[in-house]
Design a protein around this motif. Structure first.
Motif, PDB file in Angstrom:
ATOM      1  N   GLY A  61       0.981  -1.184  -0.142  1.00  0.00           N
ATOM      2  CA  GLY A  61       0.089   0.024  -0.052  1.00  0.00           C
ATOM      3  C   GLY A  61       0.626   1.240  -0.068  1.00  0.00           C
ATOM      4  N   ILE A  62       0.880   1.891  -0.978  1.00  0.00           N
ATOM      5  CA  ILE A  62       1.648   3.195  -1.159  1.00  0.00           C
ATOM      6  C   ILE A  62       0.829   4.470  -0.745  1.00  0.00           C
ATOM      7  N   ASN A  63       1.640   5.179   0.149  1.00  0.00           N
ATOM      8  CA  ASN A  63       1.088   6.394   0.787  1.00  0.00           C
ATOM      9  C   ASN A  63       0.856   7.483  -0.413  1.00  0.00           C
ATOM     10  N   THR A  64      -0.476   7.872  -0.760  1.00  0.00           N
ATOM     11  CA  THR A  64      -0.687   8.581  -1.906  1.00  0.00           C
ATOM     12  C   THR A  64      -0.486  10.123  -1.384  1.00  0.00           C
ATOM     13  N   THR A  65      -0.083  10.397  -0.182  1.00  0.00           N
ATOM     14  CA  THR A  65       0.455  11.782   0.144  1.00  0.00           C
ATOM     15  C   THR A  65       1.886  11.985  -0.032  1.00  0.00           C
ATOM     16  N   ARG A  66       2.514  10.953  -0.308  1.00  0.00           N
ATOM     17  CA  ARG A  66       3.952  11.258  -0.562  1.00  0.00           C
ATOM     18  C   ARG A  66       4.052  11.667  -2.372  1.00  0.00           C
ATOM     19  N   ARG A  67       5.431  12.482  -2.289  1.00  0.00           N
ATOM     20  CA  ARG A  67       5.630  13.039  -3.517  1.00  0.00           C
ATOM     21  C   ARG A  67       7.192  12.587  -3.876  1.00  0.00           C
ATOM     22  N   GLY A  68       7.712  12.759  -4.927  1.00  0.00           N
ATOM     23  CA  GLY A  68       8.829  12.974  -5.422  1.00  0.00           C
ATOM     24  C   GLY A  68       9.793  12.044  -5.029  1.00  0.00           C
ATOM     25  N   ASP A  69      11.289  12.202  -4.488  1.00  0.00           N
ATOM     26  CA  ASP A  69      12.142  11.168  -3.814  1.00  0.00           C
ATOM     27  C   ASP A  69      11.326  10.183  -2.849  1.00  0.00           C
TER      28      ASP A  69
ATOM     29  N   ASP B 226      -4.102   4.720 -10.676  1.00  0.00           N
ATOM     30  CA  ASP B 226      -5.352   5.068 -11.259  1.00  0.00           C
ATOM     31  C   ASP B 226      -5.288   6.433 -11.865  1.00  0.00           C
ATOM     32  N   SER B 227      -6.256   7.015 -12.610  1.00  0.00           N
ATOM     33  CA  SER B 227      -5.780   8.139 -13.053  1.00  0.00           C
ATOM     34  C   SER B 227      -5.762   9.391 -12.203  1.00  0.00           C
ATOM     35  N   ASP B 228      -6.225   9.284 -11.041  1.00  0.00           N
ATOM     36  CA  ASP B 228      -6.001  10.207  -9.981  1.00  0.00           C
ATOM     37  C   ASP B 228      -4.435  10.430  -9.487  1.00  0.00           C
ATOM     38  N   HIS B 229      -3.922   9.224  -9.752  1.00  0.00           N
ATOM     39  CA  HIS B 229      -2.465   9.422  -9.102  1.00  0.00           C
ATOM     40  C   HIS B 229      -1.170   8.745 -10.035  1.00  0.00           C
ATOM     41  N   ALA B 230      -1.600   8.850 -11.451  1.00  0.00           N
ATOM     42  CA  ALA B 230      -0.531   8.616 -12.484  1.00  0.00           C
ATOM     43  C   ALA B 230       0.325   9.895 -12.683  1.00  0.00           C
ATOM     44  N   PRO B 231      -0.354  11.154 -12.590  1.00  0.00           N
ATOM     45  CA  PRO B 231       0.488  12.469 -12.812  1.00  0.00           C
ATOM     46  C   PRO B 231       1.635  12.611 -11.674  1.00  0.00           C
ATOM     47  N   LEU B 232       1.274  11.832 -10.484  1.00  0.00           N
ATOM     48  CA  LEU B 232       2.197  11.989  -9.477  1.00  0.00           C
ATOM     49  C   LEU B 232       3.662  11.187  -9.805  1.00  0.00           C
TER      50      LEU B 232
ATOM     51  N   PHE C 181       0.547 -10.545   3.976  1.00  0.00           N
ATOM     52  CA  PHE C 181      -0.654 -10.010   2.832  1.00  0.00           C
ATOM     53  C   PHE C 181      -0.415  -8.762   2.218  1.00  0.00           C
ATOM     54  N   MET C 182      -0.027  -7.775   3.105  1.00  0.00           N
ATOM     55  CA  MET C 182       0.533  -6.581   2.349  1.00  0.00           C
ATOM     56  C   MET C 182       1.718  -5.882   3.284  1.00  0.00           C
ATOM     57  N   MET C 183       2.333  -4.780   2.679  1.00  0.00           N
ATOM     58  CA  MET C 183       3.248  -4.299   3.445  1.00  0.00           C
ATOM     59  C   MET C 183       2.658  -2.797   3.649  1.00  0.00           C
ATOM     60  N   ILE C 184       2.619  -2.415   4.846  1.00  0.00           N
ATOM     61  CA  ILE C 184       1.757  -1.155   5.120  1.00  0.00           C
ATOM     62  C   ILE C 184       2.849  -0.224   5.674  1.00  0.00           C
ATOM     63  N   PHE C 185       2.986   1.080   5.535  1.00  0.00           N
ATOM     64  CA  PHE C 185       3.787   2.092   5.731  1.00  0.00           C
ATOM     65  C   PHE C 185       3.378   2.751   6.932  1.00  0.00           C
ATOM     66  N   THR C 186       4.454   2.976   7.851  1.00  0.00           N
ATOM     67  CA  THR C 186       4.330   3.747   9.167  1.00  0.00           C
ATOM     68  C   THR C 186       3.987   5.181   8.526  1.00  0.00           C
ATOM     69  N   SER C 187       3.805   6.134   9.531  1.00  0.00           N
ATOM     70  CA  SER C 187       3.299   7.449   9.149  1.00  0.00           C
ATOM     71  C   SER C 187       4.547   8.113   8.716  1.00  0.00           C
ATOM     72  N   GLY C 188       5.808   7.942   9.228  1.00  0.00           N
ATOM     73  CA  GLY C 188       6.763   8.865   8.963  1.00  0.00           C
ATOM     74  C   GLY C 188       6.909  10.037   9.786  1.00  0.00           C
ATOM     75  N   THR C 189       6.391  10.152  11.011  1.00  0.00           N
ATOM     76  CA  THR C 189       6.549  11.129  12.149  1.00  0.00           C
ATOM     77  C   THR C 189       7.857  11.285  12.617  1.00  0.00           C
ATOM     78  N   SER C 190       8.695   9.850  12.751  1.00  0.00           N
ATOM     79  CA  SER C 190       9.887   9.824  13.216  1.00  0.00           C
ATOM     80  C   SER C 190      11.088   9.308  12.565  1.00  0.00           C
ATOM     81  N   GLY C 191      10.915   9.920  11.146  1.00  0.00           N
ATOM     82  CA  GLY C 191      11.827   9.814  10.023  1.00  0.00           C
ATOM     83  C   GLY C 191      11.184   9.021   8.837  1.00  0.00           C
ATOM     84  N   ASN C 192      11.964   8.704   7.921  1.00  0.00           N
ATOM     85  CA  ASN C 192      11.314   8.134   6.680  1.00  0.00           C
ATOM     86  C   ASN C 192      10.453   6.583   7.052  1.00  0.00           C
TER      87      ASN C 192
END
Length: 225
Positions: free
Chosen positions: A59-67, A84-90, A131-142
């Protein structure tokens, strides 16, 4: 929107997607499939496909950008990435080495899924397999990728459905992002365990009550701030 799927139709589409993705994947690499998607029937399908196909959905966090976005996709060993079409431009201008990007809203993808051969799972999973890989919020680093096991989906769903008396007569409004542990463990898993109807949507403050009334939702989960 106004579309609906029976459980049988949902699983048939998921099995077809899994068949296509396994056929595209390199079997000598971990079959990790990234999902850069809005909460939608396509996201729910990708989750069921991973479960049926025996591969790992990331599950890729859709709020992440760039690098940061590139780092999440690459560090979770994705060789395929659903967008999807909402996120392809990212992804414009980003270098994703070894990653095949698949537009789930495109006509080519629809044709491939429609013509998919019968599913032969990549492997038969056990409860402790991821089943999935789920990312932490990133509040304490990447953000860190955390495995979410098949058994966790079952245990969380059964527990909450029992505590909250969720049954097949309920309608679960899934507005927490499905790349987030809360969206999976306290939303999607509850609907799966109870056999309830799922309404996967992107959360909107202004649309919330209108949606609840429109779909007759009886259950929603959210982490407020």
């Amino acid at each position: 929107g106004d579309r609906s799927w029976t459980w049988r139709e949902h699983l048939a589409e998921a099995a077809a997607e899994a068949s296509v993705l396994i056929g595209l994947a390199d079997p000598d690499r971990p079959i990790h499939v990234g999902a850069l998607l809005t909460n939608s029937p396509a996201y729910a399908r990708s989750m069921a496909a991973a479960a049926l196909g025996g591969y790992v959905l990331c599950g890729i966090n859709t709020t992440r950008r760039g690098d940061g976005l590139v780092s999440d996709v690459v560090r979770s060993d994705c060789q395929l990435l659903l967008v999807d079409s909402d996120h392809a431009p990212l992804l414009d201008g980003l270098d994703l080495p070894g990653v095949t990007v698949l537009d789930v809203d495109g006509p080519g993808y629809a044709r491939a899924v429609g013509a998919a051969p019968p599913l032969t799972p990549h492997r038969e999973v056990t409860g402790t397999d991821p089943f999935m890989m789920i990312f932490t919020s990133g509040t304490s680093g990447n953000p860190k990728a955390v495995p979410f096991a098949h058994a966790m989906s079952v245990m969380c769903g059964l527990s909450l459905a029992a505590q909250l008396d969720i049954t097949a007569d309920d309608v679960c409004y899934l507005s927490m992002p499905l790349f987030h542990s809360n969206g999976v463990a306290a939303g999607w898993s509850v609907a799966i365990a109870a056999g309830a109807t799922m309404v996967p949507v992107k959360f909107s403050v202004s649309r919330f009550l209108t949606d609840i009334r429109r779909y007759g939702a009886t259950f929603a989960n959210y982490v407020g701030k």
